[in-house]
Design a protein around this motif. Structure first.
Motif, short mmCIF file in Angstrom:
data_model
loop_
_atom_site.label_atom_id
_atom_site.label_comp_id
_atom_site.label_asym_id
_atom_site.label_seq_id
_atom_site.Cartn_x
_atom_site.Cartn_y
_atom_site.Cartn_z
N GLU B 10 0.75 -1.23 -0.06
CA GLU B 10 -0.02 0.04 0.01
C GLU B 10 0.94 1.24 -0.13
O GLU B 10 0.82 2.08 -0.78
N ASN B 11 1.81 1.40 0.76
CA ASN B 11 2.77 2.35 0.90
C ASN B 11 3.40 2.67 -0.14
O ASN B 11 3.68 3.91 -0.73
N ARG B 12 3.91 1.59 -0.94
CA ARG B 12 4.68 1.67 -2.19
C ARG B 12 3.59 2.18 -3.26
O ARG B 12 4.13 3.19 -4.18
N ALA B 13 2.46 1.69 -3.29
CA ALA B 13 1.55 2.01 -4.06
C ALA B 13 1.20 3.68 -4.03
O ALA B 13 0.97 4.23 -5.12
N VAL B 14 1.07 4.08 -2.68
CA VAL B 14 0.86 5.52 -2.67
C VAL B 14 1.97 6.42 -3.05
O VAL B 14 1.87 7.33 -3.67
N GLN B 15 3.25 6.13 -2.75
CA GLN B 15 4.32 6.56 -3.08
C GLN B 15 4.37 6.69 -4.72
O GLN B 15 4.95 7.50 -5.24
N ASN B 16 4.25 5.48 -5.34
CA ASN B 16 4.17 5.60 -6.71
C ASN B 16 3.19 6.48 -7.52
O ASN B 16 3.42 7.13 -8.46
N GLU B 17 1.88 6.74 -6.72
CA GLU B 17 0.93 7.62 -7.19
C GLU B 17 1.47 8.97 -7.17
O GLU B 17 1.38 9.79 -8.09
N ILE B 18 2.21 9.25 -6.03
CA ILE B 18 2.88 10.48 -6.05
C ILE B 18 4.10 10.89 -7.10
O ILE B 18 3.92 11.90 -7.54
N ILE B 19 4.82 9.90 -7.22
CA ILE B 19 5.67 9.81 -8.30
C ILE B 19 5.06 10.22 -9.41
O ILE B 19 5.77 11.05 -10.22
N ALA B 20 4.01 9.64 -10.17
CA ALA B 20 3.36 9.74 -11.07
C ALA B 20 3.07 11.15 -11.12
O ALA B 20 2.78 11.80 -12.29
N LYS B 21 2.38 11.45 -10.26
CA LYS B 21 1.83 12.99 -10.19
C LYS B 21 2.92 14.09 -10.32
O LYS B 21 2.66 15.11 -11.03
N ILE B 22 3.90 13.81 -9.66
CA ILE B 22 5.13 14.50 -9.96
C ILE B 22 5.55 14.76 -11.49
O ILE B 22 5.91 15.60 -11.96
N ARG B 23 5.60 13.68 -11.76
CA ARG B 23 6.01 13.25 -13.34
C ARG B 23 5.19 14.07 -14.30
O ARG B 23 5.52 14.74 -15.10
N ASP B 24 3.57 13.84 -14.08
CA ASP B 24 2.72 14.73 -14.87
C ASP B 24 3.04 16.07 -14.85
O ASP B 24 2.72 16.78 -15.64
N LEU B 25 3.15 16.51 -13.48
CA LEU B 25 3.26 17.82 -13.15
C LEU B 25 4.35 18.38 -13.98
O LEU B 25 4.38 19.44 -15.02
N ILE B 26 5.75 17.91 -13.92
CA ILE B 26 6.76 18.48 -14.98
C ILE B 26 6.40 18.37 -16.17
O ILE B 26 6.84 19.21 -16.79
N ASN B 27 5.71 17.21 -16.55
CA ASN B 27 5.25 17.07 -17.98
C ASN B 27 4.42 18.09 -18.66
O ASN B 27 4.77 18.80 -19.58
N PHE B 28 3.39 18.34 -18.02
CA PHE B 28 2.39 19.12 -18.15
C PHE B 28 2.75 20.65 -18.12
O PHE B 28 2.47 21.41 -18.94
N LYS B 29 3.55 21.01 -16.87
CA LYS B 29 3.82 22.31 -17.02
C LYS B 29 4.95 22.75 -17.82
O LYS B 29 5.57 23.89 -17.76
N ASN B 30 5.35 21.90 -18.49
CA ASN B 30 6.56 21.81 -19.18
C ASN B 30 7.95 22.46 -18.51
O ASN B 30 8.81 23.46 -18.93
N LEU B 31 8.06 21.85 -17.38
CA LEU B 31 9.17 22.27 -16.48
C LEU B 31 10.43 21.83 -17.23
O LEU B 31 10.65 20.70 -17.42
N GLU B 32 11.59 22.80 -17.24
CA GLU B 32 12.92 22.39 -17.86
C GLU B 32 13.82 22.10 -16.76
O GLU B 32 13.67 22.44 -15.44
N PRO B 33 14.84 21.43 -17.05
CA PRO B 33 15.69 20.94 -16.20
C PRO B 33 16.46 22.22 -15.28
O PRO B 33 16.49 23.36 -15.94
N GLY B 34 16.47 21.98 -14.20
CA GLY B 34 17.15 23.13 -13.53
C GLY B 34 15.97 24.04 -12.64
O GLY B 34 16.28 24.81 -11.90
N ASP B 35 14.80 23.84 -13.33
CA ASP B 35 13.53 24.52 -12.86
C ASP B 35 13.26 24.33 -11.28
O ASP B 35 13.51 23.17 -10.93
N LYS B 36 12.39 25.14 -10.59
CA LYS B 36 12.19 25.01 -9.24
C LYS B 36 10.58 24.27 -9.41
O LYS B 36 9.79 24.65 -10.08
#
Lengths: 236, 236
Positions: B10-36
DNA sequence: ATAACAAAATTGGTTAACCAGATTGGTTTG
DNA sequence: CAAACCAATCTGGTTAACCAATTTTGTTAT
């Protein structure tokens, strides 16, 4: 810039102190494998550190397999025996930060293996994944653009196809550091002719894996690395 | 027993969900390397998770080199480029838990290398350390006691002598899991005669490293593993 | 207009209070 | 006397408030 490293080192130093304290506790109290550690509250008070710092440290020791936290129950000592426990603690505390040379050395070792294993175990899905990465790399190179990222992703797709999740994980851990160092030392800035050769090498590796020829795959990977290797060692 | 795994998953699943959300955020907001990245508070609210869960996830992604947290400043995206970033995220999310076979396979690979490197680079201090571990193993065996821990510590001392901190770290990560599996499958329960042979093998490896003969060291290690290998594969 | 400075807002890190589930010890009941 | 049960307690996990350093921003003096 300097501050970042300072705080990082400080942070690491604090964490190492906590690790040492946990080690001493286990040692002094003669805690056996499987025993329960005192509660986080008690430990944080006893050690004079915040509970979150302690939790962070416990999580790190969980990665190394020395402790296991169970919700609403406690943190337990892994079943590896007291002698191995003390030895592991010592080695972890003495472990130093990896340098570029160590990273490249490790990468080559891992990849010669994942490549061979991929040839033995790759599924059709793996092949499709690899082909995709291969094409993305070739496209980028042919456009004359920088393709370090696509290069590494192709190699990661091989690691995945190896069917060995430990090797795959290790490759994932070292890859970002490799990329940043490559860009830092401009390993990627090679002439067009060489990049074309690089594509061919990738294709040959891919073909060998596709044809399930582990020896050839490894050999092609070795050739691929030979150029990289001498290029890297010229830098240092 | 079962609950432990459930909560872990469960813990791992929750963490993976968060990881996916961070990925989507970076992807969607077109965050460049070095961005905050947005602040932890904002993210935890946006994702509907606790800030501590988020911090934990960020720490995990820091291990994989995708993010870098700077105190009182923000969390930044590593300089590996957007394509590599997305690829890494995908692979991390799809990474599965390692099995015993993968561990042994990886261990053998790592040790054949650390052994060779140790022969090339070992210092006098390394030799003393190895000798100590070697004697501890021999003593324990001669007393007729179980010596799995001492066995592994000798191997870890070789990893340390390799002078490659990445390889050393990887050995440290897999060792506890190896030990528990060995004890689980009773790999250690071999007769006295074989254990005596094991001591001789260790001694030969040690001598080869001492004499700075990398080829011989690797060869001796290979012999050492041959027995272990066939023993392990009989189990499965 | 610009550079210098200071105050306010923002940040990751820390601390303390809180929660739900697991453990434990005593009590009850067969 | 033993097994079943229940409540008090203890656990890791979560939440919310707080801190010190950093960054931004608005103001002032040149």
């Amino acid at each position: 810039m300097k501050i970042e490293f300072l705080t990082r080192d400080e942070n690491r130093a604090v964490q190492n102190e906590i690790i040492a304290k946990i080690r001493d506790l286990i040692n002094f109290k003669n805690l056996e494998p499987g025993d329960k550690l005192p509660s986080e509250r008690m430990l944080s008070e006893k050690f004079g550190v915040s509970r979150s710092s302690l939790r962070e440290t416990i999580q790190k020791l969980e990665i190394y397999g020395l402790l296991k936290s169970r919700p609403q129950s406690g943190t337990f000592i892994a079943d590896i025996g007291p002698i191995a426990m003390q030895g592991m603690f010592k080695d972890i505390l003495e472990l130093e930060a990896p340098d570029f040379k160590a990273l490249v050395e490790t990468r080559i070792l891992l990849e010669l293996k994942t490549c061979r294993l991929a040839a033995l175990r790759r599924t059709e899905e793996d092949l499709a994944h690899m082909k995709e990465a291969l094409d993305a790399f070739a496209d980028k190179v042919n456009k004359g653009e920088d393709a370090v990222q696509e290069d590494l992703l192709f190699h990661l797709s091989i690691a995945k196809a190896s069917g060995n999740s430990t090797l795959n994980m290790f490759m994932l851990i070292i890859t970002p550091e490799i990329i940043t160092n490559f860009e830092k030392y401009h390993v990627c800035n090679v002439d067009r002719e060489r990049l074309g050769l690089r594509i061919r090498e990738h294709e040959e590796i891919f073909e060998a894996i596709k044809n399930q020829d582990p020896t050839l795959a490894k050999e092609k990977m070795k050739v691929h690395f030979k150029m990289l290797y001498e290029y890297c060692y010229n830098i240092e």
